[in-house]
Design an enzyme around this catalytic site. Structure first.
Site, PDB file in Angstrom:
ATOM      1  N   GLU A 120       0.954  -1.150   0.051  1.00  0.00           N
ATOM      2  CA  GLU A 120       0.062  -0.078  -0.059  1.00  0.00           C
ATOM      3  C   GLU A 120       0.988   1.305  -0.203  1.00  0.00           C
ATOM      4  O   GLU A 120       0.767   2.228   0.831  1.00  0.00           O
ATOM      5  CB  GLU A 120      -0.840   0.114   1.334  1.00  0.00           C
ATOM      6  CG  GLU A 120      -2.063  -1.210   1.271  1.00  0.00           C
ATOM      7  CD  GLU A 120      -2.988  -1.210   2.193  1.00  0.00           C
ATOM      8  OE1 GLU A 120      -2.559  -0.561   3.236  1.00  0.00           O
ATOM      9  OE2 GLU A 120      -3.806  -1.589   2.310  1.00  0.00           O
ATOM     10  N   GLU A 264      -6.235  -8.634   0.245  1.00  0.00           N
ATOM     11  CA  GLU A 264      -6.514  -8.347   1.817  1.00  0.00           C
ATOM     12  C   GLU A 264      -8.073  -8.027   1.936  1.00  0.00           C
ATOM     13  O   GLU A 264      -8.665  -7.184   1.382  1.00  0.00           O
ATOM     14  CB  GLU A 264      -5.527  -7.462   2.638  1.00  0.00           C
ATOM     15  CG  GLU A 264      -4.182  -7.703   2.787  1.00  0.00           C
ATOM     16  CD  GLU A 264      -3.356  -6.295   3.495  1.00  0.00           C
ATOM     17  OE1 GLU A 264      -4.209  -5.820   4.344  1.00  0.00           O
ATOM     18  OE2 GLU A 264      -2.331  -6.377   3.178  1.00  0.00           O
TER      19      GLU A 264
END
Length: 687
Positions: A120, A264
């Site tokens: 991220e 995720e």
């Protein structure tokens, strides 16, 4: 002939098992930001026991990868954000690939499929910290993989869903954030050129957490709430809407068909009023049923590749986003499942299998001493404890929120005590604390006991330093990397292997010494008896059956092969080298089925193409019926193989006996003696 039948049966059944159209093969995220992480061997055992075939890591820890070797579990290794700048130099990327990928790709090694470059990195809260280092790192890592011959391993960048947005909250208005649009287009082009997937992390919980007005039902998959209408599509949950916002963003960028992996997704179980096991169970139940349906989303129908977040709780994670950050695990920190769950998505809820062989520290806790003479110091003591330990279960709405004042103090003291290896000095707090051997867990609030995995780090310090200095050094020792284990010399390694083999051999031999087995290969009863004793010896010595050896050989040889054609050719090569015939035509049927499917889809069939593999399964089902091979017949084949091997052993033993007696009879001193009938002897005469 029987061994050939077993080999071909496993060949067919294993590929059928891996291509079942309704099988959900979710992966899990395995993080280790814990004070004393569960050892990799325990975790891998837990993964295998629960049939989890894919795992996503946040680093490339050697001990973790070592534990995954030989399991066939598909692995995504990772390069942390703080290494992205280093990976901007091609030589460093090559070195990283050599040490963290190539090293583990030996025969029977680790099944590495992806490399995650960063995690991220474009989060808006990072303020462009990794904006200019991510793409060059991605380029260098994939180039290093290719040059090392690992072209089947793909590098990608797991991105948070905040890299795209929709001004109207409808998916069709989605596009990548303006501040990173140019960088995203570069990455998309590169991923497309290298046939790598787009990895995105989507968290319905965060939609609920960040927006007090967010409709709660929309975070789950059961419907019942207000839907979003977008052109001809209707959305009843935020996951589908979020996912399709990405699909639209890709489509507008010219990459509408790019493969998407959900890196995720999950729901925490503590640290917030909406984070508990009951709500998490509701979320996962809906998610798994959605995945098994293979319906996908309105814009991307079909199967989905998903990694659950996460596997275990991590009590050292940052709580800047919220206290729930330490409680994403579907298992507790010690590998105990939190709620019933069905990873197949078929609604057969049951508790997952917990980690085995977990080693805890002593059963003792640190609690508030109610006879303390200085209660005015409690506030500072609690604050000090919670700065270093995990007190998030005490937050509003959390699992320990209903403790009384003394309970709150005890919880804080105990967490500090446990996370500091149960040191006596860690349960002082100027006389406010005391150690007890009575479990003080209550009302659904767990007072945990620390695991033993990291205790060795302080043994030396506690031995050689005066007690008044141990606690000070402890904090530095916790942050220090453990020393590398002493390398074993070749002769020491061989000695260890020999002793292990010797132990198994002696165990098996002890079984044979206790059993009478007539040396008569023509007597079915004697053959059956010998086969039964062999089985007993294998079980006691921990040895593999012939069938298990064949199955393991197939798994080890084919792990990491991406396409069906290479997979089948590899199996054919194994069969031919072993001298095993295919008299019933299993291979011919499998190749014909594959070619038919490839003709239909007009491209090579990849093993992760679930839609194509579903077609292959249908073709195999037809051939399966013609050949009369099914999983339920495997015990019959295995028993027949055991009997064949037993008969062969007895025949060889009988031959050796006859030759030995004939040679003996030629000697003058034995010419007048009658030789015994071989059938009167038993195996124990030759041990």
């Amino acid at each position: 002939m029987v061994r050939a039948m077993i080999f071909l049966a496993w060949t067919l059944l294993m590929i059928l098992a891996s291509t079942s159209a309704n099988e959900v093969r979710v992966g899990v995220n395995w993080g280790n930001m814990a004070s004393n992480p569960l050892p990799p061997s325990n975790v891998v055992g837990m993964l295998k026991d629960n049939g989890i075939k894919k795992v996503k890591l946040f680093d490339a820890d050697s001990s973790t990868l070592g534990a995954l070797a030989g399991t066939g579990i598909e692995v995504m290794v990772a390069i942390p954000n703080d290494m992205l700048e280093r990976m901007n130099k091609a030589s460093h990327a090559k070195e990283w690939v050599k040490k963290n990928v190539t090293k583990h790709l030996y025969d029977g090694g680790v099944n590495i499929k992806y490399v995650a470059v960063g995690n991220e990195p474009f989060l808006a809260t990072y303020n462009d910290s990794f904006k200019h280092t991510t793409y060059p790192a991605l380029q260098n890592v994939q180039k290093a993989l290719n040059e090392a011959g690992h072209t089947n391993i793909k590098a990608s960048v797991p991105l948070n869903a905040d890299v795209y947005e929709s001004g109207s909250n409808t998916p069709s208005n989605g596009d990548f954030r303006a501040d990173i649009k140019d960088r995203m287009l570069e990455i998309l082009q590169f991923l497309n050129e290298n046939e790598a997937p787009f990895v995105v992390n989507i968290y319905p919980f965060l939609s609920l957490y960040l927006n007090p007005d967010f409709p709660e039902d929309f975070a789950f998959f059961g419907g019942g709430g207000k839907s979003i209408q977008d052109k001809s599509h209707s959305y009843s949950n935020v996951f589908d809407a979020n996912f399709d916002t990405l699909v639209w963003s890709l489509k507008k960028s010219g990459y509408g068909d790019m493969k998407i992996i959900v890196g995720e997704i999950g729901w925490p179980t503590d640290g917030h009023i909406k984070a508990n096991s009951t709500i998490a169970h509701k979320f996962y139940d809906g998610l798994m049923k959605k995945l098994v349906s293979n319906k996908g989303t309105p814009m991307r129908p079909g199967s989905m590749e998903v990694y659950l977040f996460g596997l275990l709780d991590e009590n050292m994670k940052s709580i800047a986003p919220g206290s729930f950050e330490r409680h994403w695990g579907i298992f507790r920190y010690d590998g105990v499942p939190k709620f019933a769950m069905d990873l197949t998505g078929k609604g057969n809820d049951k508790m997952l299998i917990e980690a085995k062989g977990v080693q805890y520290m002593e059963s003792k806790w640190c609690i508030y001493n109610q006879e303390a003479k200085n209660p005015e110091k409690i506030g500072n003591a609690m604050s000090y404890a919670c700065q270093s330990a995990d007190c998030t279960p005490l937050d509003y709405g959390s699992s320990c929120n209903e403790l009384d004042a003394n309970g709150n103090i005890s919880y804080a003291f105990n967490m500090f005590f446990q996370m500091n290896e149960q040191s006596v000095e860690a349960c002082q707090f100027e006389g406010l604390a005391m150690i007890t051997t009575t479990n003080v867990s209550r009302n659904g609030c767990l007072f945990p006991i620390e695991l033993q995995s990291g205790a060795f780090r302080l043994c030396y310090v506690q031995t050689v330093l005066p007690k008044d200095r141990v606690i000070a050094v402890r904090y530095f020792a916790k942050d220090a990397a453990p020393p590398a284990p002493k390398a074993l010399k070749g002769d020491e390694m061989l000695k260890g292997i020999f002793l292990e083999v010797k132990k198994k051999f002696e165990t098996a031999l002890s079984v044979f010494r206790q059993e009478k087995i007539t040396i008569d290969p023509d007597d079915p009863a004697a053959v059956k008896r010998y086969a039964d004793v062999m089985k007993m010896a294998r079980e006691k010595a921990g040895l593999l059956t012939e069938s298990q050896k064949i199955k393991n050989a197939i798994q080890n040889r084919t792990q990491g092969i991406p396409d069906v054609r290479t997979y089948l050719l590899t199996l054919q090569e194994m069969r031919i080298k072993a001298g095993l015939p295919d008299n019933i035509g299993i291979e011919k049927m499998m190749f014909e089925a594959m070619e038919k499917v490839e003709k239909e889809i007009k491209k090579p069939l990849m093993r992760d193409d679930q839609e194509g593999m579903a077609r292959l399964t249908a073709e195999y089902d037809k051939g399966n019926k013609k050949l009369g091979i099914s999983r339920k017949d495997m015990p019959k084949y295995e028993e027949k193989l055991d009997l064949t091997i037993a008969r062969a052993h007895l025949e060889n033993l009988k031959k050796d006996c006859v030759e030995a007696m004939e040679a003996q009879k030629k000697k003058e001193e034995f010419q007048d003696e009658a030789m015994p009938d071989v059938k009167s002897l038993d195996v124990r005469n030759f041990l």
